[in-house]
Design an enzyme around this catalytic site. Structure first.
Site, PDB file in Angstrom:
ATOM      1  N   GLU A   1      -4.046   7.400  -5.563  1.00 17.66           N
ATOM      2  CA  GLU A   1      -4.072   6.661  -6.837  1.00 17.66           C
ATOM      3  C   GLU A   1      -5.234   7.163  -7.680  1.00 17.66           C
ATOM      4  O   GLU A   1      -6.367   7.122  -7.208  1.00 17.66           O
ATOM      5  CB  GLU A   1      -4.185   5.161  -6.558  1.00 17.66           C
TER       6      GLU A   1
ATOM      7  N   ARG B   1       0.843  -1.191   0.000  1.00 15.87           N
ATOM      8  CA  ARG B   1       0.000   0.000   0.000  1.00 15.87           C
ATOM      9  C   ARG B   1       0.877   1.240   0.000  1.00 15.87           C
ATOM     10  O   ARG B   1       1.887   1.307   0.723  1.00 15.87           O
ATOM     11  CB  ARG B   1      -0.901   0.039   1.247  1.00 15.87           C
TER      12      ARG B   1
ATOM     13  N   HIS C   1      -0.685   0.032  -9.864  1.00 13.66           N
ATOM     14  CA  HIS C   1      -1.418  -0.897  -8.987  1.00 13.66           C
ATOM     15  C   HIS C   1      -1.854  -2.155  -9.763  1.00 13.66           C
ATOM     16  O   HIS C   1      -3.039  -2.440  -9.909  1.00 13.66           O
ATOM     17  CB  HIS C   1      -2.636  -0.200  -8.355  1.00 13.66           C
TER      18      HIS C   1
HETATM   19  P1  NAD Z   1      -1.482 -10.742   5.202  1.00 15.78           P
HETATM   20  O1  NAD Z   1      -2.525 -10.284   6.151  1.00 15.78           O
HETATM   21  O2  NAD Z   1      -1.432 -12.175   4.838  1.00 15.78           O
HETATM   22  O3  NAD Z   1      -0.048 -10.310   5.738  1.00 15.78           O
HETATM   23  C1  NAD Z   1       0.215  -9.051   6.266  1.00 15.78           C
HETATM   24  C2  NAD Z   1       1.229  -9.242   7.376  1.00 15.78           C
HETATM   25  O4  NAD Z   1       1.667  -7.968   7.819  1.00 15.78           O
HETATM   26  C3  NAD Z   1       0.658  -9.962   8.602  1.00 15.78           C
HETATM   27  O5  NAD Z   1       1.350 -11.155   8.858  1.00 15.78           O
HETATM   28  C4  NAD Z   1       0.825  -8.941   9.713  1.00 15.78           C
HETATM   29  O6  NAD Z   1       1.137  -9.522  10.952  1.00 15.78           O
HETATM   30  C5  NAD Z   1       1.979  -8.125   9.179  1.00 15.78           C
HETATM   31  N1  NAD Z   1       2.120  -6.841   9.847  1.00 15.78           N
HETATM   32  C6  NAD Z   1       1.165  -6.061  10.394  1.00 15.78           C
HETATM   33  N2  NAD Z   1       1.723  -4.985  10.968  1.00 15.78           N
HETATM   34  C7  NAD Z   1       3.065  -5.081  10.777  1.00 15.78           C
HETATM   35  C8  NAD Z   1       4.163  -4.271  11.144  1.00 15.78           C
HETATM   36  N3  NAD Z   1       3.998  -3.153  11.842  1.00 15.78           N
HETATM   37  N4  NAD Z   1       5.397  -4.674  10.776  1.00 15.78           N
HETATM   38  C9  NAD Z   1       5.559  -5.834  10.090  1.00 15.78           C
HETATM   39  N5  NAD Z   1       4.554  -6.648   9.722  1.00 15.78           N
HETATM   40  C10 NAD Z   1       3.315  -6.270  10.052  1.00 15.78           C
HETATM   41  O7  NAD Z   1      -1.674  -9.827   3.899  1.00 15.78           O
HETATM   42  P2  NAD Z   1      -1.193 -10.146   2.433  1.00 15.78           P
HETATM   43  O8  NAD Z   1      -2.272 -10.856   1.704  1.00 15.78           O
HETATM   44  O9  NAD Z   1       0.160 -10.718   2.468  1.00 15.78           O
HETATM   45  O10 NAD Z   1      -1.157  -8.657   1.836  1.00 15.78           O
HETATM   46  C11 NAD Z   1      -0.137  -7.760   2.194  1.00 15.78           C
HETATM   47  C12 NAD Z   1      -0.415  -6.375   1.620  1.00 15.78           C
HETATM   48  O11 NAD Z   1      -0.447  -6.424   0.207  1.00 15.78           O
HETATM   49  C13 NAD Z   1      -1.729  -5.747   2.034  1.00 15.78           C
HETATM   50  O12 NAD Z   1      -1.527  -4.382   2.279  1.00 15.78           O
HETATM   51  C14 NAD Z   1      -2.597  -5.901   0.794  1.00 15.78           C
HETATM   52  O13 NAD Z   1      -3.617  -4.948   0.742  1.00 15.78           O
HETATM   53  C15 NAD Z   1      -1.580  -5.697  -0.275  1.00 15.78           C
HETATM   54  N6  NAD Z   1      -1.938  -6.240  -1.586  1.00 15.78           N
HETATM   55  C16 NAD Z   1      -1.633  -5.461  -2.660  1.00 15.78           C
HETATM   56  C17 NAD Z   1      -1.896  -5.955  -3.916  1.00 15.78           C
HETATM   57  C18 NAD Z   1      -1.616  -5.106  -5.119  1.00 15.78           C
HETATM   58  O14 NAD Z   1      -2.346  -5.201  -6.083  1.00 15.78           O
HETATM   59  N7  NAD Z   1      -0.582  -4.316  -5.116  1.00 15.78           N
HETATM   60  C19 NAD Z   1      -2.465  -7.224  -4.075  1.00 15.78           C
HETATM   61  C20 NAD Z   1      -2.735  -7.985  -2.953  1.00 15.78           C
HETATM   62  C21 NAD Z   1      -2.459  -7.477  -1.690  1.00 15.78           C
HETATM   63  C1  MLT Z   2      -5.734  -5.965  -2.943  1.00 15.70           C
HETATM   64  O1  MLT Z   2      -5.592  -5.447  -1.825  1.00 15.70           O
HETATM   65  O2  MLT Z   2      -6.346  -7.029  -3.092  1.00 15.70           O
HETATM   66  C2  MLT Z   2      -5.114  -5.292  -4.091  1.00 15.70           C
HETATM   67  O3  MLT Z   2      -4.821  -4.004  -3.880  1.00 15.70           O
HETATM   68  C3  MLT Z   2      -5.643  -5.635  -5.413  1.00 15.70           C
HETATM   69  C4  MLT Z   2      -6.909  -4.969  -5.877  1.00 15.70           C
HETATM   70  O4  MLT Z   2      -6.900  -3.800  -6.162  1.00 15.70           O
HETATM   71  O5  MLT Z   2      -7.922  -5.642  -5.966  1.00 15.70           O
END
Ligand code: NAD
Ligand code: MLT
Length: 530
Positions: A265, A236, A283
């Site tokens: 964004e 994010r 994104h």
């Molecule tokens: P997840 O919940 O499986 O993992 C997130 C991890 O972050 C957790 O294990 C949590 O304990 C840890 N965390 C929380 N606070 C923390 C801190 N202060 N320091 C270190 N670690 C910490 O989530 P995920 O599915 O792995 O997704 C991770 C991120 O990616 C989210 O922000 C999600 O929205 C984003 N995401 C982005 C896209 C994209 O299109 N760019 C796609 C999917 C997910």
């Molecule tokens: C997500 O958090 O799943 C990603 O940002 C991807 C999306 O935009 O759907």
């Protein structure tokens, strides 16, 4: 708490498979991805479900306009475009599809690491501009032997680690929830951030954007890293402070950045994205056909499963509902709510602790929902400070209770002495105590203030709960007082000449005249409509 979904609005671009699956399961779907804010506020009032990706901003205003709204689904991971606190307060379930796009986001992260290390983006730009000579300036570095620091070792962090290890990278990381013994299993050496910063050649962040992670990587952190450290953000925008990246790129402290996400964004200012040492994507982490199909099908399946009372999966604000969906549990939820209502109406209003004791091995899993059910019933008898026509349920009762300094202490024992195989007892500090059980799916009261009812009192319709001085004529006097009303049951606790408790249940609220006659023969009296 059962969910009856009849109509779902899909307001973002979600794969058609989502629409098809919901419709095949008898749920009406309106898909409109072009709604203005005003149109959304109007349309949402017609639906009990909403499915979004990240474009729709599900604000408090939108949630309040969704008068029938019971569930908001995010086809994806991040729920930062949804006001989850407001949804919880209004008893609306928020769910996401946590794993559907993990692999796509992990693969893009790895792609950006590779691009940053080998200047793929600059090489491509040079070729498009027919500038072969720029190759001299595009010397890269190998990933082999380098150290990758992974902040956030959840789903995506783990998959990134596994993939980058195949390049020969050393993987170290930090996560406040995932312990070192677990991260070791996927080859990541766990350490505190302060230990990690000086060791890393690359940093990739995979946390949610929360107050603790906003600007987690800033000027001070760049200062603690090796010169030339490279950073990647596919999580994010704002986890790595954008202005700090620019300053570190300019000073050479940061050797390159791979960014898929931005604080706003599209970005209000493209300076960072346009920087020659930045590989930027708009994104795209979840933008693969596979991920989009997966999240679309998953959110539809989660909605349908919940609608059928099969299971609750992916909910982020409805812990109390996890085991509350089966028909059997629902009867206990009803009992809990009704005992809570009784406690609030008969026992009066107190703050502090409500003790809920479940007795019987069949109530082993009841911890998650019984306390919340009692709270929902209890709080419903209070004037809610946040009013606004909010119905109390298992989603919002625990947070409302916290706001009002009310706690639940839950205990469960397998052994249920007496004639019932399972019972629930509710006690509050001001002396109120009631026990009940379920019978043919209905809730019944077994005892009140320590006095047992030889015939359980039905907790349905409208109940008038009273105490009266015991006498051989008491039953006759009460029967006389309620004569002519739609009485469905009349029960007196066993006891002698002291005060006895009784419950008269009515199909419809009793008339004023009968309430007056009852008053004449009782000591205390409260009417509770269940
Ligand atoms: P997840 O919940 O499986 O993992 C997130 C991890 O972050 C957790 O294990 C949590 O304990 C840890 N965390 C929380 N606070 C923390 C801190 N202060 N320091 C270190 N670690 C910490 O989530 P995920 O599915 O792995 O997704 C991770 C991120 O990616 C989210 O922000 C999600 O929205 C984003 N995401 C982005 C896209 C994209 O299109 N760019 C796609 C999917 C997910
Ligand atoms: C997500 O958090 O799943 C990603 O940002 C991807 C999306 O935009 O759907």
């Amino acid at each position: 708490m059962s969910i009856n979904l009849t109509s779902v609005l899909i307001s973002d671009e979600v794969d058609q498979k989502c629409v098809n699956f919901l419709q095949e399961n008898g749920i009406k779907v309106v898909k409109n991805t072009k709604l203005s804010k005003e149109e959304l506020l109007k349309e949402i009032a017609n639906h009990d479900g909403l499915i979004v990706r990240s474009a729709t901003k599900v604000t408090a205003e939108v949630i309040a306009a969704g008068k029938k709204l019971k569930i908001i689904g995010r086809a994806g991971t991040g729920v930062d475009n949804i006001d989850c606190n407001e949804a919880t307060k209004r008893g609306i379930i928020v769910m996401n599809t946590p794993g559907g796009n993990t692999l796509s986001a992990a693969e893009l992260t790895c792609t950006l690491i590779c691009c940053v290390s080998r200047n793929v983006h600059s090489g491509d730009r040079a070729m498009k501009e027919k500038k072969w000579s720029e190759r001299k300036a595009l010397m890269g570095s190998e990933l082999y032997g380098k150290t990758l620091g992974i902040v956030g070792l959840g789903r995506i962090g783990k998959e990134v680690a596994l993939r980058m290890q195949s390049f020969g990278m050393k993987t170290i990381g930090f996560d406040p929830i995932i312990p070192g013994e677990v991260s070791e299993q996927f080859g990541v050496k766990w350490m505190q951030l302060e230990e990690l910063w000086p060791l890393v050649d690359y940093i990739t962040v995979h946390t949610p954007l929360i107050p603790q992670t906003r600007n987690l990587i800033n000027d001070a952190v760049f200062g603690k890293c090796k010169k030339g450290v490279k950073v990647i953000n596919v999580a994010r925008g704002g986890i790595i402070e954008e202005a700090a990246i620019l300053r570190a790129l300019e000073s050479g402290q940061c050797g390159g950045a791979g960014l898929d996400v931005f604080t706003s964004e599209p970005p209000a200012d493209f300076t960072l994205a346009q920087h020659p040492k930045v590989v930027a994507t708009p994104h795209l982490g979840a933008s693969t056909s596979e991920a989009q199909e997966r999240v679309a099908v998953e959110i539809a399946e989660q909605f349908v499963d919940l609608n059928k009372g099969k299971q609750l999966f992916g909910a982020i604000n409805a812990n109390a509902m996890t085991n509350a969906l089966s028909e059997e549990s629902r009867a206990w939820v009803t009992l809990g709510q009704r005992l809570g209502q009784l406690a609030g109406s008969v026992g009066g209003q107190s703050t502090g602790t409500i003790k809920v004791t479940a007795c019987g091995s069949s109530l082993k899993e009841a911890k998650s929902y019984l306390g919340a059910a009692v709270l929902a019933g209890y709080l419903a008898t209070r004037q809610q400070p946040s009013g606004d026509g909010i119905t109390l349920n298992l989603v919002n009762a625990p947070v409302m209770a916290k706001e009002q300094n009310l706690q639940v202490e839950f205990s469960q024992t397998d052994d249920c002495s007496g004639q019932y195989s399972a019972t629930v007892t509710v006690k509050i500090s001001d002396g109120f105590q009631a026990s009940g059980t379920t019978c043919s799916g209905g809730a019944v009261l077994l005892s009140l203030q320590g006095q047992g009812f030889p015939a359980p009192a039905s907790l349905s319709g409208t109940a008038v709960v009273f105490s009266a001085k015991g006498s051989p004529q008491l039953m006759a006097s009460i029967s006389g007082a309620v004569a002519g009303e739609s009485v469905t049951s009349l029960t007196l606790s066993s006891g002698g000449a002291g005060d006895r408790w009784g419950v008269a249940t009515f199909l419809a609220p009793p008339s004023l005249k009968n309430m007056e006659s009852l008053k004449g023969v009782t000591t205390t009296m409260s009417a509770v409509t269940f």
